[in-house]
Every structure is written in C-alpha cells, then in structure tokens.
Design an enzyme around this catalytic site. Structure first.
Site, PDB file in Angstrom:
ATOM      1  N   GLU A 123       0.846  -1.197   0.000  1.00  6.36           N
ATOM      2  CA  GLU A 123       0.000   0.000   0.000  1.00  6.36           C
ATOM      3  C   GLU A 123       0.878   1.244   0.000  1.00  6.36           C
ATOM      4  OE1 GLU A 123      -3.537  -0.218   0.063  1.00  6.36           O
ATOM      5  OE2 GLU A 123      -3.018  -2.295  -0.279  1.00  6.36           O
ATOM      6  N   LYS A 183      -9.424  -5.613   6.086  1.00  6.40           N
ATOM      7  CA  LYS A 183     -10.007  -6.786   5.400  1.00  6.40           C
ATOM      8  C   LYS A 183     -10.828  -7.633   6.365  1.00  6.40           C
ATOM      9  CE  LYS A 183      -6.320  -6.878   1.954  1.00  6.40           C
ATOM     10  NZ  LYS A 183      -4.919  -7.238   1.728  1.00  6.40           N
TER      11      LYS A 183
HETATM   12  P1  NAP Z   1      -1.196   2.688  -6.822  1.00  7.25           P
HETATM   13  O1  NAP Z   1      -0.295   1.914  -7.693  1.00  7.25           O
HETATM   14  O2  NAP Z   1      -0.612   3.607  -5.811  1.00  7.25           O
HETATM   15  O3  NAP Z   1      -2.193   3.510  -7.762  1.00  7.25           O
HETATM   16  C1  NAP Z   1      -3.070   4.468  -7.255  1.00  7.25           C
HETATM   17  C2  NAP Z   1      -3.580   5.299  -8.426  1.00  7.25           C
HETATM   18  O4  NAP Z   1      -4.564   6.214  -7.956  1.00  7.25           O
HETATM   19  C3  NAP Z   1      -2.508   6.120  -9.127  1.00  7.25           C
HETATM   20  O5  NAP Z   1      -2.715   6.082 -10.520  1.00  7.25           O
HETATM   21  C4  NAP Z   1      -2.735   7.544  -8.612  1.00  7.25           C
HETATM   22  O6  NAP Z   1      -2.448   8.555  -9.557  1.00  7.25           O
HETATM   23  C5  NAP Z   1      -4.230   7.525  -8.388  1.00  7.25           C
HETATM   24  N1  NAP Z   1      -4.631   8.469  -7.332  1.00  7.25           N
HETATM   25  C6  NAP Z   1      -4.363   8.375  -6.012  1.00  7.25           C
HETATM   26  N2  NAP Z   1      -4.890   9.417  -5.351  1.00  7.25           N
HETATM   27  C7  NAP Z   1      -5.487  10.187  -6.293  1.00  7.25           C
HETATM   28  C8  NAP Z   1      -6.212  11.414  -6.244  1.00  7.25           C
HETATM   29  N3  NAP Z   1      -6.426  12.073  -5.084  1.00  7.25           N
HETATM   30  N4  NAP Z   1      -6.715  11.906  -7.400  1.00  7.25           N
HETATM   31  C9  NAP Z   1      -6.513  11.253  -8.567  1.00  7.25           C
HETATM   32  N5  NAP Z   1      -5.842  10.092  -8.681  1.00  7.25           N
HETATM   33  C10 NAP Z   1      -5.332   9.570  -7.550  1.00  7.25           C
HETATM   34  O7  NAP Z   1      -2.177   1.722  -6.002  1.00  7.25           O
HETATM   35  P2  NAP Z   1      -2.646   0.227  -6.387  1.00  7.25           P
HETATM   36  O8  NAP Z   1      -1.654  -0.744  -5.854  1.00  7.25           O
HETATM   37  O9  NAP Z   1      -3.023   0.182  -7.812  1.00  7.25           O
HETATM   38  O10 NAP Z   1      -3.936   0.084  -5.441  1.00  7.25           O
HETATM   39  C11 NAP Z   1      -5.111   0.773  -5.747  1.00  7.25           C
HETATM   40  C12 NAP Z   1      -6.231   0.312  -4.792  1.00  7.25           C
HETATM   41  O11 NAP Z   1      -6.403  -1.099  -4.900  1.00  7.25           O
HETATM   42  C13 NAP Z   1      -5.948   0.574  -3.304  1.00  7.25           C
HETATM   43  O12 NAP Z   1      -7.173   0.846  -2.671  1.00  7.25           O
HETATM   44  C14 NAP Z   1      -5.395  -0.769  -2.825  1.00  7.25           C
HETATM   45  O13 NAP Z   1      -5.611  -0.989  -1.444  1.00  7.25           O
HETATM   46  C15 NAP Z   1      -6.242  -1.720  -3.632  1.00  7.25           C
HETATM   47  N6  NAP Z   1      -5.645  -3.052  -3.849  1.00  7.25           N
HETATM   48  C16 NAP Z   1      -4.366  -3.159  -4.278  1.00  7.25           C
HETATM   49  C17 NAP Z   1      -3.842  -4.413  -4.519  1.00  7.25           C
HETATM   50  C18 NAP Z   1      -2.428  -4.597  -4.948  1.00  7.25           C
HETATM   51  O14 NAP Z   1      -1.942  -5.743  -4.928  1.00  7.25           O
HETATM   52  N7  NAP Z   1      -1.723  -3.548  -5.371  1.00  7.25           N
HETATM   53  C19 NAP Z   1      -4.638  -5.557  -4.326  1.00  7.25           C
HETATM   54  C20 NAP Z   1      -5.968  -5.404  -3.894  1.00  7.25           C
HETATM   55  C21 NAP Z   1      -6.460  -4.138  -3.660  1.00  7.25           C
HETATM   56  P3  NAP Z   1      -0.934   8.835 -10.083  1.00  7.25           P
HETATM   57  O15 NAP Z   1      -0.553   7.584 -10.815  1.00  7.25           O
HETATM   58  O16 NAP Z   1      -1.061   9.997 -10.962  1.00  7.25           O
HETATM   59  O17 NAP Z   1      -0.116   9.050  -8.846  1.00  7.25           O
HETATM   60  N1  HSE Z   2      -1.171  -4.273   0.112  1.00  7.69           N
HETATM   61  C1  HSE Z   2      -2.068  -5.357   0.001  1.00  7.69           C
HETATM   62  C2  HSE Z   2      -1.363  -6.631   0.400  1.00  7.69           C
HETATM   63  C3  HSE Z   2      -2.602  -5.476  -1.404  1.00  7.69           C
HETATM   64  O1  HSE Z   2      -0.118  -6.631   0.473  1.00  7.69           O
HETATM   65  O2  HSE Z   2      -2.038  -7.640   0.645  1.00  7.69           O
HETATM   66  C4  HSE Z   2      -3.716  -6.504  -1.527  1.00  7.69           C
HETATM   67  O3  HSE Z   2      -4.843  -6.116  -0.823  1.00  7.69           O
END
Ligand code: NAP
Ligand code: HSE
Length: 323
Positions: A185, A200
């Site tokens: 995160e 979760k």
């Molecule tokens: P990430 O790589 O940090 O991407 C977040 C995106 O949201 C980026 O494109 C960012 O823009 C954009 N963003 C953030 N704040 C913003 C704002 N105020 N206005 C406009 N755009 C904004 O995060 P991620 O890993 O993809 O995760 C996204 C979500 O999915 C989170 O809620 C996370 O908990 C959930 N999730 C993640 C995973 C995982 O394995 N990564 C798994 C399950 C759930 P910029 O690119 O321009 O900075």
């Molecule tokens: N940061 C989270 C993890 C992404 O490591 O499990 C999936 O929810």
C-alpha cells in the site's frame, strides 16, 4: 448477431491495479461481447498526467473528474478514504454500480456505504484476498452454514516479507522487494502495521458475524517488531510466524484480532508465502474449509475486478452484507 449494448465505464486511479484492469478488459472483450455488452472507457482519473504508464491505446487519462457524470459504472482503484468517498457517493446515490478494491474505504466508511451495499450496488471481491474468491462465497453459499470462526493470512506484503526473512533476508530489503512487486500500500505502514489486514477482517466480519461490524473493534499489532532472531527461534521449534487475522466468538460478541502469530510449519495458512493469502473457515455444517491463492499484485487483483464488472453487466447484485 444482435446489437451490443454499450456500457460506459470510468476508472479512478491508474497505478499497479488500474493499468492491469485496463489490459484485462481489453483481453476479455470477446467475453463481454458474448454477454451482449461493448465497454467504452470514458475516462481514467489520475493525479500526475506526466507519469509514464502502460495502458492500451486510446485510453483518456485526466485529472478532471467531470467525465464521471457520463459513466454507467465506476471502478475505484485509487486508494485512500475521503477523496474516493467524495467521488463515489454521487455515483452510488444515482443508483449506478461501483466496483472497488479499496478495503480501507469499505472498512472505515461503512456508515455511509452499507446502505448501498445492501442495495447491491457495491462490488468488492478484489478488496479481500485480491484474486482469490472469498467475498463471493461468504456473501452467498456459506450463509447456509452457522459461522464458527476464521483464521487467515490476508496481507500479501507481510506474507512476502516474513517468508523472505525465513531465508535470511533483512526486513527492509524484503519490504522494498514487496513494493517493487506492486504488493504494498501507499504508505506501506498500512501493510506492516497490520491495518490493511484489519480493514479486510472488518469487511469479512460483516458477512459472517455482524453486518455493522466496526473497524475500530479490530485489535491490531503489525510485524515491524518481528526480527530475524524471532523467525529463527520459531523455526527451531517447528513453527513459522505469520501476520494472522482471527475472528472468533467471545461470549455474546465477536472478537477480531490481527497479530504476528506462531503456527506449526504444516498449518494451512502457514504454507503460503510470496504474496499469497490463505484462510481456514469453520462453519457448523460446511465444516473446515481452506481458501488459498494470490492475495496481492496487479493482474491477480484485476481478475477479481473484471469478474465483478461481468457480474454487474449480467445483472447479478453486488456483495450484500448481513442485515
Ligand atoms: P497505486 O499503484 O498507488 O495507484 C493508485 C492510483 O490512484 C494512481 O494512478 C494515482 O495517480 C491515483 N490516485 C491516487 N490518489 C489520487 C487522487 N487524489 N486523485 C486522482 N488520482 C489519484 O495503487 P494500487 O496498488 O493500484 O492500489 C489501488 C487500490 O487497490 C488501493 O485501494 C489498494 O488498497 C487496492 N488493492 C491493491 C492491490 C495490490 O496488490 N496492489 C490488491 C488489492 C487491492 P498517479 O498515478 O497519478 O499518482
Ligand atoms: N497491500 C495489500 C497486500 C494489497 O499486500 O495484501 C492486496 O490487498
């Protein structure tokens, strides 16, 4: 072939998960066509328009959320709590479906989201255990069996770090690798402090324990204090350390806890590492069930998000918690 119905999508965020969602939507175009639907992406909201991204041709990135007015379905993969809530509420209030992977938002703002979940407008399979289906079974078939308790590893970053530390890698190096793999995160304190697991667990508790289960009721300890010596000592005694989420009955109420826990080497939730998740679920009639699989990472998460979009266009309701 009959004419396809156009569904206009909007997406909030285009990071690790968002970019993979866009690619998977393109890869599954033929399945959507079989379902009678043509998807059109009206816009993707980001902060930084100059950041390089891997997205299919023709995708329109913007930092102006006005395109959301034209969307029939919105996918939220931006993270955070206040800003996504502000953007999503008008969508939900106008009866449009939302697909979200954001467990922090679900856990912390259930006070306003619950009514929309009860109405079947909120889809969030990817929010817990990413691509490993658990919310689907818990919101449907498992309700037939009296819930006894669960024990689970729900955070891929911690699972990765602890399994790398078992091989002697220092904590900080393992965390950097988990970040590079797209598991962590922003900020990673959410993972290593145990808060993501607690988010979760609160989401799950609303399907099996109490539809109003508050996030604040989860007791949380993270893995920051776990040392290589602790891990070696556990190993010498035939055990592993994992960040374990537990939900169990305590008198008339439910006790929810997240803490580093020692478990026997062959325990089903102990055998997972490398970003994987696992859960042992106990039901009175269904007995002991074990769910395990990918729990973090862009494409694994995208698979559950695109599955939710398919459910939505087919007319299946979103994930409805206990009343
Ligand atoms: P990430 O790589 O940090 O991407 C977040 C995106 O949201 C980026 O494109 C960012 O823009 C954009 N963003 C953030 N704040 C913003 C704002 N105020 N206005 C406009 N755009 C904004 O995060 P991620 O890993 O993809 O995760 C996204 C979500 O999915 C989170 O809620 C996370 O908990 C959930 N999730 C993640 C995973 C995982 O394995 N990564 C798994 C399950 C759930 P910029 O690119 O321009 O900075
Ligand atoms: N940061 C989270 C993890 C992404 O490591 O499990 C999936 O929810």
């Amino acid at each position: 072939m009959s004419e396809l119905r156009t569904v206009t999508l909007g997406m909030l965020g285009c990071g690790t998960v968002g970019q993979n969602v866009l690619h998977l939507l393109q890869r599954r175009e033929a399945i959507f066509a079989d379902l009678g639907v043509r998807l059109e992406v009206a816009g993707v909201l980001v902060r930084d328009l100059t950041r390089p991204r891997d997205v299919p041709e023709g995708i329109s990135l913007t930092n102006d959320p006005r395109f959301l007015n034209r969307c029939g379905l919105v996918i939220e993969v931006m993270g955070g709590v206040d800003r996504p809530l502000e953007l999503l509420l008008p969508i939900l209030q106008s009866d449009r479906p939302v697909v979200t992977a954001n467990k922090a938002l679900l856990a912390e703002r259930w006070d306003v989201l619950r009514e929309h979940a009860l109405d079947g407008r909120l889809y969030y399979e990817s929010a817990v255990m990413a691509g490993t289906p658990i919310i689907g079974p818990m919101s449907t078939v498992l309700r037939a069996s009296g819930f006894v308790g669960l024990q689970a590893v729900l955070n891929g970053t911690c699972s990765y770090i602890l399994s790398q530390m078992e091989q002697g890698k220092p904590y900080q190096a393992a965390l950097s690798e988990a970040q590079a793999l797209g598991y962590a995160e922003d900020p990673p304190t959410l993972d290593v402090g145990g808060f993501d697991t607690a988010h979760k667990l609160a989401v799950l508790a609303r399907f099996c324990a109490d539809g109003h289960f508050p996030y604040s009721a989860v007791s949380v300890t993270g893995i920051e204090q776990v040392t290589l010596e602790d891990i070696a000592q556990a190993r010498a005694e035939g055990q592993k350390i994992r960040l374990v989420a537990t939900l169990e009955r305590q008198g008339d109420t439910w006790k929810a806890r997240v803490a580093p826990t020692r478990l026997p080497l062959d325990h089903p939730i102990c055998t997972v590492g490398d970003g994987r998740n696992a859960m042992v679920y106990e039901g009175e009639e269904c007995g002991t069930l074990v769910f395990a699989g990918g729990g973090a990472g862009g494409m694994v998460t995208a698979s559950a998000i695109v599955g939710d979009i398919m459910d939505s266009v087919l007319g299946f309701p979103g994930h409805v918690p206990l009343h």
